[in-house]
Motif scaffolding. Structure first.
Motif, mmCIF file in Angstrom:
data_model
loop_
_atom_site.group_PDB
_atom_site.id
_atom_site.type_symbol
_atom_site.label_atom_id
_atom_site.label_comp_id
_atom_site.label_asym_id
_atom_site.label_seq_id
_atom_site.Cartn_x
_atom_site.Cartn_y
_atom_site.Cartn_z
ATOM 1 N N ASP A 64 42.880 42.372 38.490
ATOM 2 C CA ASP A 64 42.811 40.918 38.432
ATOM 3 C C ASP A 64 43.911 40.349 39.315
ATOM 4 N N ILE A 65 43.551 39.672 40.374
ATOM 5 C CA ILE A 65 44.529 39.147 41.324
ATOM 6 C C ILE A 65 45.468 38.128 40.671
ATOM 7 N N PHE A 66 45.043 37.544 39.551
ATOM 8 C CA PHE A 66 45.901 36.595 38.851
ATOM 9 C C PHE A 66 46.981 37.301 38.019
ATOM 10 N N GLU A 67 46.772 38.573 37.735
ATOM 11 C CA GLU A 67 47.760 39.425 37.058
ATOM 12 C C GLU A 67 47.674 40.814 37.685
ATOM 13 N N PRO A 68 48.052 40.930 38.972
ATOM 14 C CA PRO A 68 47.812 42.179 39.696
ATOM 15 C C PRO A 68 48.715 43.323 39.256
ATOM 16 N N GLU A 69 48.179 44.526 39.370
ATOM 17 C CA GLU A 69 48.950 45.754 39.183
ATOM 18 C C GLU A 69 49.608 46.029 40.538
ATOM 19 N N ILE A 70 50.874 45.692 40.659
ATOM 20 C CA ILE A 70 51.582 45.717 41.947
ATOM 21 C C ILE A 70 51.488 47.080 42.628
ATOM 22 N N GLY A 71 51.513 48.148 41.868
ATOM 23 C CA GLY A 71 51.455 49.490 42.448
ATOM 24 C C GLY A 71 50.209 49.743 43.278
ATOM 25 N N LEU A 72 49.123 49.022 43.004
ATOM 26 C CA LEU A 72 47.892 49.201 43.786
ATOM 27 C C LEU A 72 48.037 48.700 45.220
ATOM 28 N N TYR A 73 49.007 47.826 45.441
ATOM 29 C CA TYR A 73 49.165 47.165 46.737
ATOM 30 C C TYR A 73 50.438 47.597 47.465
ATOM 31 N N ALA A 74 51.347 48.265 46.755
ATOM 32 C CA ALA A 74 52.619 48.688 47.348
ATOM 33 C C ALA A 74 52.364 49.586 48.554
ATOM 34 N N GLY A 75 53.070 49.322 49.629
ATOM 35 C CA GLY A 75 52.940 50.119 50.844
ATOM 36 C C GLY A 75 51.876 49.620 51.810
ATOM 37 N N ALA A 76 51.083 48.641 51.408
ATOM 38 C CA ALA A 76 50.053 48.103 52.305
ATOM 39 C C ALA A 76 50.718 47.274 53.397
ATOM 40 N N ASP A 77 50.226 47.416 54.621
ATOM 41 C CA ASP A 77 50.695 46.506 55.667
ATOM 42 C C ASP A 77 49.763 45.303 55.791
ATOM 43 N N LEU A 78 48.597 45.371 55.131
ATOM 44 C CA LEU A 78 47.675 44.238 55.087
ATOM 45 C C LEU A 78 46.923 44.206 53.766
ATOM 46 N N ILE A 79 46.841 43.012 53.201
ATOM 47 C CA ILE A 79 45.917 42.695 52.118
ATOM 48 C C ILE A 79 44.952 41.685 52.708
ATOM 49 N N TYR A 80 43.659 41.867 52.466
ATOM 50 C CA TYR A 80 42.698 40.906 53.002
ATOM 51 C C TYR A 80 41.602 40.642 51.984
ATOM 52 N N ALA A 81 40.941 39.502 52.170
ATOM 53 C CA ALA A 81 39.822 39.124 51.314
ATOM 54 C C ALA A 81 38.776 38.403 52.160
ATOM 55 N N VAL A 82 37.518 38.702 51.885
ATOM 56 C CA VAL A 82 36.394 38.077 52.581
ATOM 57 C C VAL A 82 35.721 37.111 51.610
ATOM 58 N N ARG A 83 35.751 35.857 51.949
ATOM 59 C CA ARG A 83 35.145 34.776 51.158
ATOM 60 C C ARG A 83 35.631 34.725 49.705
ATOM 61 N N PRO A 84 36.965 34.748 49.484
ATOM 62 C CA PRO A 84 37.445 34.597 48.106
ATOM 63 C C PRO A 84 37.348 33.137 47.682
ATOM 64 N N GLY A 85 37.318 32.894 46.396
ATOM 65 C CA GLY A 85 37.435 31.530 45.903
ATOM 66 C C GLY A 85 38.798 30.979 46.300
ATOM 67 N N VAL A 86 38.863 29.714 46.652
ATOM 68 C CA VAL A 86 40.123 29.128 47.111
ATOM 69 C C VAL A 86 41.211 29.230 46.045
ATOM 70 N N GLU A 87 40.827 29.291 44.766
ATOM 71 C CA GLU A 87 41.817 29.428 43.696
ATOM 72 C C GLU A 87 42.508 30.790 43.730
ATOM 73 N N MET A 88 41.934 31.756 44.452
ATOM 74 C CA MET A 88 42.533 33.082 44.574
ATOM 75 C C MET A 88 43.634 33.134 45.631
ATOM 76 N N VAL A 89 43.667 32.170 46.538
ATOM 77 C CA VAL A 89 44.606 32.236 47.659
ATOM 78 C C VAL A 89 46.068 32.171 47.214
ATOM 79 N N PRO A 90 46.485 31.244 46.343
ATOM 80 C CA PRO A 90 47.906 31.253 45.947
ATOM 81 C C PRO A 90 48.380 32.584 45.355
ATOM 82 N N PRO A 91 47.630 33.221 44.428
ATOM 83 C CA PRO A 91 48.124 34.515 43.950
ATOM 84 C C PRO A 91 48.075 35.604 45.022
#
Length: 135
Positions: A64-91
């Motif tokens: 859940d991007i609103f309560e993300p498990e940080i370890g899933l994203y650690a080490g990424a040089d890019l996070i991306y999303a295709v057509r997310p809801g605009v409410e997802m952008v701040p988190p």
């Protein structure tokens, strides 16, 4: 539907040519970009809020991007999303800042968040970069 696949292929080609450790947020039923990035050896994983999403050859994890498990994203040089809801952008912006990664968004139609971030031309589509990683 074919138009969306062309968009996703353009996004996948752009990302695969520029990044080495990538996470897609909100893969849903549109794995085209992720498959291209995976073929280039740059995809770490994909996430989606719905559990049980499967795409052959891709690692998809429920998060859940609103309560993300940080370890899933650690080490990424890019996070991306295709057509997310605009409410997802701040988190997403907050997450990219926490793990020090770039954040690219392909918006639905003319929907943007805030000032739209930095525009990134990847051919037939424009991406919005809302966060740049620090060196």
């Amino acid at each position: 539907m074919c138009h969306y696949k062309r968009i996703e292929r353009s996004i996948g080609e752009y990302i695969a040519g520029r990044y080495r450790r990538v996470v897609e947020v909100g893969i849903g039923n549109n794995p085209e970009a992720a498959r291209m990035i995976a073929a280039a050896g740059a995809l770490m994983r994909c996430t989606d809020i719905r559990p049980g999403i499967r795409h052959a050859g891709l690692t998809v994890v429920a998060d859940d991007i609103f309560e993300p498990e940080i370890g899933l994203y650690a080490g990424a040089d890019l996070i991306y999303a295709v057509r997310p809801g605009v409410e997802m952008v701040p988190p997403l912006i907050a997450l990219a800042g926490r793990v020090n990664s770039d954040l690219l968004i392909y918006h639905l139609g003319c929907e943007i968040y805030g000032d739209g971030g930095e525009l990134v031309d990847c051919g037939p589509v424009l991406l919005h970069c809302y966060h740049r990683r620090l060196p």
